[in-house]
Design a protein around this motif. Structure first.
Motif, mmCIF file in Angstrom:
data_model
loop_
_atom_site.group_PDB
_atom_site.id
_atom_site.type_symbol
_atom_site.label_atom_id
_atom_site.label_comp_id
_atom_site.label_asym_id
_atom_site.label_seq_id
_atom_site.Cartn_x
_atom_site.Cartn_y
_atom_site.Cartn_z
ATOM 1 N N SER A 29 0.821 -1.220 0.000
ATOM 2 C CA SER A 29 0.000 0.000 0.000
ATOM 3 C C SER A 29 0.850 1.262 0.000
ATOM 4 C CB SER A 29 -0.887 0.010 1.240
ATOM 5 O OG SER A 29 -0.088 0.130 2.411
ATOM 6 N N ALA A 30 2.166 1.114 0.291
ATOM 7 C CA ALA A 30 3.128 2.211 0.492
ATOM 8 C C ALA A 30 3.259 2.574 1.954
ATOM 9 C CB ALA A 30 2.810 3.460 -0.325
ATOM 10 N N GLY A 31 2.440 1.968 2.833
ATOM 11 C CA GLY A 31 2.555 2.202 4.269
ATOM 12 C C GLY A 31 3.772 1.505 4.851
ATOM 13 N N ALA A 32 4.038 1.772 6.116
ATOM 14 C CA ALA A 32 5.237 1.251 6.769
ATOM 15 C C ALA A 32 5.293 -0.273 6.734
ATOM 16 C CB ALA A 32 5.292 1.757 8.214
ATOM 17 N N ASP A 33 4.204 -0.929 7.076
ATOM 18 C CA ASP A 33 4.205 -2.387 7.178
ATOM 19 C C ASP A 33 4.506 -3.044 5.839
ATOM 20 O OD1 ASP A 33 3.368 -1.774 9.728
ATOM 21 O OD2 ASP A 33 1.252 -2.201 9.312
ATOM 22 N N HIS A 56 -0.409 -3.205 -6.160
ATOM 23 C CA HIS A 56 -0.917 -2.033 -5.438
ATOM 24 C C HIS A 56 -2.302 -1.661 -5.962
ATOM 25 C CE1 HIS A 56 -0.844 1.927 -3.459
ATOM 26 N NE2 HIS A 56 -1.406 2.375 -4.571
ATOM 27 N N VAL A 57 -3.184 -1.281 -5.048
ATOM 28 C CA VAL A 57 -4.528 -0.810 -5.410
ATOM 29 C C VAL A 57 -4.734 0.591 -4.851
ATOM 30 C CG1 VAL A 57 -7.002 -1.161 -5.134
ATOM 31 C CG2 VAL A 57 -5.509 -3.132 -5.516
ATOM 32 N N ASN A 58 -5.091 1.518 -5.722
ATOM 33 C CA ASN A 58 -5.482 2.865 -5.319
ATOM 34 C C ASN A 58 -7.007 2.913 -5.289
ATOM 35 O OD1 ASN A 58 -6.079 5.569 -5.027
ATOM 36 N ND2 ASN A 58 -5.178 6.215 -6.973
ATOM 37 N N HIS A 59 -7.567 3.053 -4.086
ATOM 38 C CA HIS A 59 -9.019 3.066 -3.928
ATOM 39 C C HIS A 59 -9.647 4.396 -4.329
ATOM 40 C CE1 HIS A 59 -8.034 -0.160 -0.785
ATOM 41 N NE2 HIS A 59 -8.655 -0.766 -1.771
ATOM 42 N N TYR A 189 8.439 5.508 3.728
ATOM 43 C CA TYR A 189 7.103 4.957 3.520
ATOM 44 C C TYR A 189 6.110 6.110 3.537
ATOM 45 C CZ TYR A 189 6.994 5.380 8.642
ATOM 46 O OH TYR A 189 7.081 5.863 9.925
ATOM 47 N N ARG A 190 4.890 5.828 3.190
ATOM 48 C CA ARG A 190 3.844 6.856 3.124
ATOM 49 C C ARG A 190 2.860 6.659 4.278
ATOM 50 N NH1 ARG A 190 3.374 10.960 -0.754
ATOM 51 N NH2 ARG A 190 1.185 10.415 -1.056
#
Length: 470
Positions: A29-33, A56-59, A189-190
């Motif tokens: 997702s680009a998040g830390a995890d 990756h999925v952009n909702h 990360y984002r």
């Protein structure tokens, strides 16, 4: 070396989450995890003997922030020569059309794309970044909701998915371990700022409840991990016993209807009774939230505590649970009587009926359908015996039938009683009538005296009653 690296590697090896030759598709997702997961697996792919790609999925729920997440993942993958699959899915447009739950719709659409990419890329494992802190939150949420033990087992380390498996190699580490790893490797990360809002149950658990538990026991994540691993192992054994127990009590299984013998069911241990009901609910529903409802499975369990009298309870999405005589009957979808408006039966075609049966009427000397099952019953009749065409309709007051092998007419209502048809099914049971509205068959129960079980010299029509096929 950070804490994350040896913990994750040992966890992967202990449970054989990855094997040499696996093609890993990492949900990022680009998040830390998920960035830590993608970074780690990319670094370790030679050590593990695997190949790595990202998805990756952009909702499209957070405007430019969400678009920035996609660009970040794609840029990282390009820099590290990692194949990446990405898509924009307009969740707002779907929500406007469906009026559904946003989180549920996001998950559905996201995993549908993951499945598509798994197949297209010939990946063997979808890898997601759930970690030990997520495990704490999941167990607590399901306890608070009153979910059945399926929920309090926690997140599983692996499950079947698409053409392979979904795995979670980070369940052995905490969020703190992940942040330490990212810092050590200077990996960015984002941030998804919606994770800071307390409008979601999981966020409230994360921000307020879990910190209190960690104050009481700094190793609470490890304690919950040991708990869920034990519970999941126990549940695997009990589940296999429940599947065998269901076979013992099952009287009938159709596509949308299951019957169990209550007397046999009552002799099973309570732990197996509960799991038998859960297995039946899994046949009825794909929605895990419905399946985990304590109120739902407990209300069905109460139906089985006696065989005195009849009782019916309405279940979600139009299903029913019925106690009729000594049987418990679960019906997947309640039939709408309006669907039983009189319709003409097509000649030499299968016609599906509302009670999970189907009928075929054709010439005796014609080709019998090749997909006729071994459970089919065949009857023979002369075409001039009654007015055609034949029709299907619902039961009407005063309906009677001259039964094959009987000298008197019998009321359809009495036939249902004698054949122990549940009350909830009687009004919607299909009836076959002639063009003069004479009842000649009650499919699944009896046929009229016009028919014969064996072909007579003058018979030119075959009438087949069979189970519907999937």
């Amino acid at each position: 070396m950070t804490k994350l690296e040896p913990k994750v590697y040992e966890y992967i090896q202990q449970y054989e989450l990855c094997r040499a030759g696996d093609r890993l598709l990492v949900a990022c997702s680009a998040g830390a995890d998920s960035m830590a997961l993608l970074h780690y697996l990319h670094r370790e792919q030679q050590h593990l003997g695997v190949s790595v790609a990202a998805v990756h999925v952009n909702h499209m729920l957070r405007g430019e922030d969400a678009a920035g997440d996609r660009r970040y993942v794609e840029s990282f993958c390009k820099e590290h020569n990692i194949p990446v699959y990405a898509i924009n899915i307009s969740i707002p447009a779907i929500l406007e059309a469906e009026r559904g739950n946003m989180q549920a719709v996001c998950r559905r659409e996201r995993y549908a794309y993951f499945e598509q990419v798994m197949v297209e890329s010939n990946s063997t494992k979808l890898v997601v970044a759930h970690h030990a802190d997520d495990q704490i939150e999941s167990v607590l949420m399901n306890l608070v909701r009153g979910s059945h033990n399926i929920g309090i087992q926690g997140i599983k380390r692996r499950r079947p998915f698409a053409n392979g498996e979904l795995i979670r190699p980070f369940l052995s580490i905490t969020r703190a371990d992940i942040l330490e790893y990212l810092q050590d490797f200077d990996q960015g990360y984002r941030e998804d700022y919606s994770n800071q809002k307390d409008s979601y149950t999981r966020n409230r658990m994360r921000h307020h409840v879990v910190p209190l538990l960690r104050d009481e026991n700094p190793k609470v994540a490890e304690a919950v991990m040991h708990y869920t691993e034990k519970v999941q192992a126990d549940e695997e054994l009990l589940q296999s016993l429940a599947e065998k127990a269901l076979e013992d009590v099952l009287v009938e299984k159709q596509r949308d209807l299951w019957k169990i013998n209550i007397n046999s069911f009552q002799h099973k241990p309570l732990a197996l009774q509960r799991r038998i009901i859960l297995l039946l609910l899994k046949y009825l529903y794909k929605d895990t939230i419905i399946i985990q409802s304590y109120t739902l499975w407990n209300s069905i369990l109460k139906l089985t505590q006696t065989t005195d009298g009849n009782a019916t309870i309405d279940l979600p999405k139009g299903a029913k649970a019925i106690r009729q005589y000594d049987e418990l009957i679960l019906i997947k979808t309640a039939v709408n009587s309006s669907k039983l408006v009189s319709t003409i039966i097509k000649f030499e075609h299968w016609t599906n009926l509302s009670n999970n049966l189907r009928i075929y009427i054709g010439r005796v000397d014609g080709d019998i359908p090749q997909d006729t099952t071994s459970q089919a019953k065949s009857y023979f009749v002369n075409a001039t015996s009654f007015a055609q065409p034949l029709h299907i309709r619902g039961r009407m007051d005063g309906d009677r039938i001259q039964l094959l092998g009987a000298n008197v007419q019998k009321r359809i209502s009495r036939l249902f009683i004698d054949d122990k048809v549940p009350l909830a099914l009687r009004e919607d049971w299909p009836i076959i009538v002639t063009n003069d509205n004479e009842v000649i068959a009650v499919p699944g129960l009896r046929v009229s005296s016009y028919f014969s079980n064996s072909k007579r010299l003058t018979d030119d029509i075959i009438f087949i009653v069979d189970q519907q096929t999937l």
